[in-house]
Design a protein around this motif. Sequence first.
Motif, PDB file in Angstrom:
ATOM      1  N   ASP A   1      -4.324  13.969 -11.995  1.00  0.00           N
ATOM      2  CA  ASP A   1      -3.734  13.582 -10.710  1.00  0.00           C
ATOM      3  C   ASP A   1      -3.659  12.054 -10.689  1.00  0.00           C
ATOM      4  N   LEU A   2      -3.202  11.521  -9.564  1.00  0.00           N
ATOM      5  CA  LEU A   2      -2.930  10.074  -9.508  1.00  0.00           C
ATOM      6  C   LEU A   2      -4.159   9.206  -9.818  1.00  0.00           C
ATOM      7  N   ARG A   3      -5.226   9.361  -9.038  1.00  0.00           N
ATOM      8  CA  ARG A   3      -6.379   8.451  -9.232  1.00  0.00           C
ATOM      9  C   ARG A   3      -7.178   8.814 -10.489  1.00  0.00           C
ATOM     10  N   ALA A   4      -7.174  10.109 -10.831  1.00  0.00           N
ATOM     11  CA  ALA A   4      -7.796  10.492 -12.103  1.00  0.00           C
ATOM     12  C   ALA A   4      -7.036   9.814 -13.237  1.00  0.00           C
TER      13      ALA A   4
ATOM     14  N   ALA B   1       3.047   2.866   3.058  1.00  0.00           N
ATOM     15  CA  ALA B   1       4.513   2.941   2.892  1.00  0.00           C
ATOM     16  C   ALA B   1       5.034   4.351   3.148  1.00  0.00           C
ATOM     17  N   VAL B   2       4.307   5.367   2.645  1.00  0.00           N
ATOM     18  CA  VAL B   2       4.818   6.735   2.802  1.00  0.00           C
ATOM     19  C   VAL B   2       4.693   7.241   4.245  1.00  0.00           C
ATOM     20  N   ALA B   3       3.974   6.505   5.097  1.00  0.00           N
ATOM     21  CA  ALA B   3       3.943   6.846   6.527  1.00  0.00           C
ATOM     22  C   ALA B   3       4.948   5.992   7.304  1.00  0.00           C
TER      23      ALA B   3
ATOM     24  N   ASP C   1     -11.051  18.201  14.565  1.00  0.00           N
ATOM     25  CA  ASP C   1     -12.274  18.858  14.074  1.00  0.00           C
ATOM     26  C   ASP C   1     -12.795  18.197  12.811  1.00  0.00           C
ATOM     27  N   VAL C   2     -11.875  17.603  12.029  1.00  0.00           N
ATOM     28  CA  VAL C   2     -12.296  16.816  10.858  1.00  0.00           C
ATOM     29  C   VAL C   2     -11.562  15.484  10.936  1.00  0.00           C
ATOM     30  N   VAL C   3     -12.169  14.458  10.339  1.00  0.00           N
ATOM     31  CA  VAL C   3     -11.493  13.159  10.322  1.00  0.00           C
ATOM     32  C   VAL C   3     -10.385  13.256   9.279  1.00  0.00           C
ATOM     33  N   SER C   4      -9.146  13.322   9.743  1.00  0.00           N
ATOM     34  CA  SER C   4      -8.019  13.488   8.821  1.00  0.00           C
ATOM     35  C   SER C   4      -7.030  12.334   8.981  1.00  0.00           C
ATOM     36  N   VAL C   5      -6.766  11.664   7.847  1.00  0.00           N
ATOM     37  CA  VAL C   5      -5.812  10.554   7.839  1.00  0.00           C
ATOM     38  C   VAL C   5      -4.428  11.084   8.219  1.00  0.00           C
ATOM     39  N   GLY C   6      -4.014  12.154   7.504  1.00  0.00           N
ATOM     40  CA  GLY C   6      -2.671  12.683   7.711  1.00  0.00           C
ATOM     41  C   GLY C   6      -2.476  13.183   9.129  1.00  0.00           C
ATOM     42  N   ALA C   7      -3.455  13.924   9.679  1.00  0.00           N
ATOM     43  CA  ALA C   7      -3.302  14.468  11.029  1.00  0.00           C
ATOM     44  C   ALA C   7      -3.257  13.330  12.049  1.00  0.00           C
TER      45      ALA C   7
ATOM     46  N   LEU D   1       5.386  15.929  -2.972  1.00  0.00           N
ATOM     47  CA  LEU D   1       4.949  14.760  -2.200  1.00  0.00           C
ATOM     48  C   LEU D   1       4.056  15.203  -1.053  1.00  0.00           C
ATOM     49  N   ARG D   2       2.802  14.760  -1.049  1.00  0.00           N
ATOM     50  CA  ARG D   2       1.898  15.103   0.037  1.00  0.00           C
ATOM     51  C   ARG D   2       2.409  14.540   1.367  1.00  0.00           C
ATOM     52  N   ALA D   3       2.871  13.296   1.295  1.00  0.00           N
ATOM     53  CA  ALA D   3       3.223  12.585   2.522  1.00  0.00           C
ATOM     54  C   ALA D   3       4.473  13.140   3.192  1.00  0.00           C
TER      55      ALA D   3
ATOM     56  N   ALA E   1       0.826  -1.211   0.000  1.00  0.00           N
ATOM     57  CA  ALA E   1       0.000   0.000   0.000  1.00  0.00           C
ATOM     58  C   ALA E   1       0.861   1.263   0.000  1.00  0.00           C
ATOM     59  N   LYS E   2       0.637   2.093  -1.015  1.00  0.00           N
ATOM     60  CA  LYS E   2       1.371   3.370  -1.104  1.00  0.00           C
ATOM     61  C   LYS E   2       1.195   4.210   0.160  1.00  0.00           C
ATOM     62  N   ASN E   3      -0.062   4.411   0.565  1.00  0.00           N
ATOM     63  CA  ASN E   3      -0.279   5.359   1.656  1.00  0.00           C
ATOM     64  C   ASN E   3       0.162   4.819   3.016  1.00  0.00           C
TER      65      ASN E   3
ATOM     66  N   GLY F   1      -8.220  21.119  -4.669  1.00  0.00           N
ATOM     67  CA  GLY F   1      -8.679  22.306  -3.954  1.00  0.00           C
ATOM     68  C   GLY F   1      -7.808  22.499  -2.726  1.00  0.00           C
ATOM     69  N   VAL F   2      -8.344  23.158  -1.714  1.00  0.00           N
ATOM     70  CA  VAL F   2      -7.556  23.493  -0.521  1.00  0.00           C
ATOM     71  C   VAL F   2      -7.212  22.215   0.244  1.00  0.00           C
ATOM     72  N   ARG F   3      -5.941  22.064   0.623  1.00  0.00           N
ATOM     73  CA  ARG F   3      -5.562  20.904   1.443  1.00  0.00           C
ATOM     74  C   ARG F   3      -4.829  21.409   2.690  1.00  0.00           C
ATOM     75  N   PRO F   4      -5.591  21.896   3.688  1.00  0.00           N
ATOM     76  CA  PRO F   4      -4.961  22.489   4.864  1.00  0.00           C
ATOM     77  C   PRO F   4      -4.277  21.435   5.748  1.00  0.00           C
ATOM     78  N   ILE F   5      -3.360  21.896   6.617  1.00  0.00           N
ATOM     79  CA  ILE F   5      -2.767  20.969   7.606  1.00  0.00           C
ATOM     80  C   ILE F   5      -2.986  21.511   9.022  1.00  0.00           C
ATOM     81  N   ASP F   6      -4.066  22.296   9.180  1.00  0.00           N
ATOM     82  CA  ASP F   6      -4.321  22.913  10.491  1.00  0.00           C
ATOM     83  C   ASP F   6      -4.500  21.877  11.605  1.00  0.00           C
ATOM     84  N   GLN F   7      -5.063  20.720  11.284  1.00  0.00           N
ATOM     85  CA  GLN F   7      -5.282  19.717  12.340  1.00  0.00           C
ATOM     86  C   GLN F   7      -3.965  19.055  12.777  1.00  0.00           C
TER      87      GLN F   7
HETATM   88  C1  EPZ Z   1      -4.851  10.976   2.591  1.00  0.00           C
HETATM   89  O1  EPZ Z   1      -4.653  12.364   2.317  1.00  0.00           O
HETATM   90  C2  EPZ Z   1      -4.391  10.226   1.365  1.00  0.00           C
HETATM   91  N1  EPZ Z   1      -2.998  10.523   1.141  1.00  0.00           N
HETATM   92  C3  EPZ Z   1      -5.242  10.617   0.155  1.00  0.00           C
HETATM   93  O2  EPZ Z   1      -4.889   9.753  -0.907  1.00  0.00           O
HETATM   94  C4  EPZ Z   1      -6.733  10.413   0.476  1.00  0.00           C
HETATM   95  O3  EPZ Z   1      -7.513  10.941  -0.563  1.00  0.00           O
HETATM   96  C5  EPZ Z   1      -7.114  11.093   1.784  1.00  0.00           C
HETATM   97  O4  EPZ Z   1      -6.215  10.688   2.854  1.00  0.00           O
HETATM   98  C6  EPZ Z   1      -8.531  10.774   2.238  1.00  0.00           C
HETATM   99  O5  EPZ Z   1      -8.681   9.383   2.360  1.00  0.00           O
HETATM  100  C7  EPZ Z   1      -2.061   9.910   1.861  1.00  0.00           C
HETATM  101  O6  EPZ Z   1      -2.329   9.066   2.704  1.00  0.00           O
HETATM  102  C8  EPZ Z   1      -0.649  10.272   1.573  1.00  0.00           C
HETATM  103  P1  EPZ Z   1      -7.018  13.962   5.023  1.00  0.00           P
HETATM  104  P2  EPZ Z   1      -4.662  13.417   3.495  1.00  0.00           P
HETATM  105  O7  EPZ Z   1      -6.131  14.719   5.930  1.00  0.00           O
HETATM  106  O8  EPZ Z   1      -4.084  12.811   4.714  1.00  0.00           O
HETATM  107  C9  EPZ Z   1      -9.505  18.058   5.519  1.00  0.00           C
HETATM  108  C10 EPZ Z   1      -4.131   9.153  -3.034  1.00  0.00           C
HETATM  109  O9  EPZ Z   1      -4.659   9.249  -4.158  1.00  0.00           O
HETATM  110  N2  EPZ Z   1      -8.379  18.451   6.392  1.00  0.00           N
HETATM  111  O10 EPZ Z   1      -7.675  12.732   5.518  1.00  0.00           O
HETATM  112  O11 EPZ Z   1      -4.036  14.665   2.974  1.00  0.00           O
HETATM  113  C11 EPZ Z   1      -9.086  17.978   4.048  1.00  0.00           C
HETATM  114  O12 EPZ Z   1      -9.162  19.233   3.437  1.00  0.00           O
HETATM  115  C12 EPZ Z   1      -4.218  10.285  -2.059  1.00  0.00           C
HETATM  116  O13 EPZ Z   1      -3.487   8.158  -2.680  1.00  0.00           O
HETATM  117  C13 EPZ Z   1      -8.467  19.635   7.103  1.00  0.00           C
HETATM  118  O14 EPZ Z   1      -9.445  20.382   7.021  1.00  0.00           O
HETATM  119  O15 EPZ Z   1      -6.224  13.633   3.674  1.00  0.00           O
HETATM  120  C14 EPZ Z   1     -10.046  16.936   3.507  1.00  0.00           C
HETATM  121  O16 EPZ Z   1     -11.253  17.573   3.181  1.00  0.00           O
HETATM  122  C15 EPZ Z   1      -4.859  11.480  -2.660  1.00  0.00           C
HETATM  123  N3  EPZ Z   1      -7.424  19.974   7.918  1.00  0.00           N
HETATM  124  C16 EPZ Z   1     -10.292  16.002   4.699  1.00  0.00           C
HETATM  125  O17 EPZ Z   1      -9.881  16.732   5.858  1.00  0.00           O
HETATM  126  C17 EPZ Z   1      -6.312  19.195   8.064  1.00  0.00           C
HETATM  127  O18 EPZ Z   1      -5.408  19.549   8.831  1.00  0.00           O
HETATM  128  C18 EPZ Z   1      -9.527  14.683   4.664  1.00  0.00           C
HETATM  129  O19 EPZ Z   1      -8.119  14.949   4.474  1.00  0.00           O
HETATM  130  C19 EPZ Z   1      -6.244  17.989   7.344  1.00  0.00           C
HETATM  131  C20 EPZ Z   1      -7.298  17.645   6.506  1.00  0.00           C
END
Ligand code: EPZ
Length: 429
Positions: free
Chosen positions: A370-373, A25-27, A161-167, A92-94, A21-23, A120-126
């Motif tokens: 983009d990747l999945r597109a 591996a990058v973690a 505040d939002v379900v965020s994978v990265g956060a 690289l997002r990761a 799994a890419k996502n 669109g917007v991809r914040p990292i506030d969380q």
């Molecule tokens: C991960 O991105 C994946 N990337 C993405 O896969 C995937 O689309 C996404 O999770 C959702 O499943 C990696 O794992 C490297 P999020 P991530 O933080 O972590 C909002 C692919 O094609 N948000 O879960 O960046 C955000 O705007 C890629 O493999 C905030 O508001 O996604 C979005 O609407 C593309 N504040 C939602 O949360 C924050 O601080 C989910 O984003 C963080 C996120």
Amino acid sequence: MEKIVIVGGNRLVGDVNISGAKNAAVAIIPAAILAQDICRIENIPNISDVNMMIRILHQMGAEVKMINKNTYEIDTRNIVSHIIPNELTKHLRASYYLIGALLGRFHKACVAMPGGCDFGVRPIDQHIKGFELLGASVSIEENAMVDVTAERLTGCPVYLDVVSVGATANIMLAAVKAKGLTVIEQAAKELHIVDLANFLNLMGADVRGAGTDVIKIRGVEKLHGCTYSIIPDQIEAGTFMVAAAATGGDVLIKNVIPKHLESITAKLVECGVVVEDGDDCVRVVAKGRLTRCNLKTMPHPGFPTDMQPQMTVLLAGADGTSIISEGVWDNRFRYVEQLARMGASIKVDGKIAVVEGVEQLKGAPIKAGDLRAGAAMVIAGLCAKGTTEIENIDHIDRGYEDVVEKFAALGADIKRVNTPEPESMAEVG
Ligand code: EPZ
């Protein structure tokens, strides 16, 4: 410059092996920084996002030994710098995981704002909120470097505040060596969150609850090396499932965990596809025209947003009208204009797409946005009548190992061709 050229119309038939799994591996690769030891990581997908992450660790001073194309030994004892220059991380997002891992190990990190696919917007506030609650101070400098420092890291409750994978993953990385207990509430439940937690625990961390929406991390003094094998890629598997279904094929998709594919299987079955689960494989068989369905993407265990473009292509050729709602990203339907060039009938209004199935897509010159597109464009090309040429395929190579070879082995007429650079570019060199 390379492009992928597909002559559509062949049913996909045969077996395909799914990569790691890419996502995950990058973690997991940056998480090895926390070990200050040697980690052997297996089932690493050979894709450009992962190769970039490995290059970054190497440049930071880690010793990286390639055992074979999918196994690396990473010795992070000699990493000294907590600063990672922009040119390495901007695509690289990761790269945001480097912040959590460096903060956990050195109590400081200076990493450029992450790049990645544009939805669109991809914040990292969380992420930042989590680091601050753990005791770090965070500033974003003029050159877009994120600078994080902490005298000490102390466990704390973090309510996202939002379900965020990265956060979720980043806070786990920063918290595993913090003093005391960190509790992440409204945590992401994605498969790669669980895989990262398993890897951290094998290194001696104490992470519980990964896969639920409350994750508890009790800080430990020290982590150590380990041997770990990354889970199969849910999205690569799903992409081949959809491609098999959309071409009316019969494909055995191997090296997967069928449970991880349930949300994708359920939608395919709704469209009239037969999906049979084995122990570590799924067989996808489709006959005749598929039927419409509605779809909403959601955080795990909902239907994955990273499968939305591929399913849109399948529904673009299915019988009837389907409604697709994007529940994660603000702007993830940009690729639809490429499908329109192939004769698809899709209307987008904000986060909703209405797809009127057409009898047959037609080959056309298109671009991977983009990747999945990009993966979706490949499936469209496989289904279409005539020749499809896909440009900007570096997006696809970010996340799919041997994509052309794997589809060709299933009977697709697909190849990668070099295109001469435009003259003006060639002159510049
Ligand atoms: C991960 O991105 C994946 N990337 C993405 O896969 C995937 O689309 C996404 O999770 C959702 O499943 C990696 O794992 C490297 P999020 P991530 O933080 O972590 C909002 C692919 O094609 N948000 O879960 O960046 C955000 O705007 C890629 O493999 C905030 O508001 O996604 C979005 O609407 C593309 N504040 C939602 O949360 C924050 O601080 C989910 O984003 C963080 C996120």
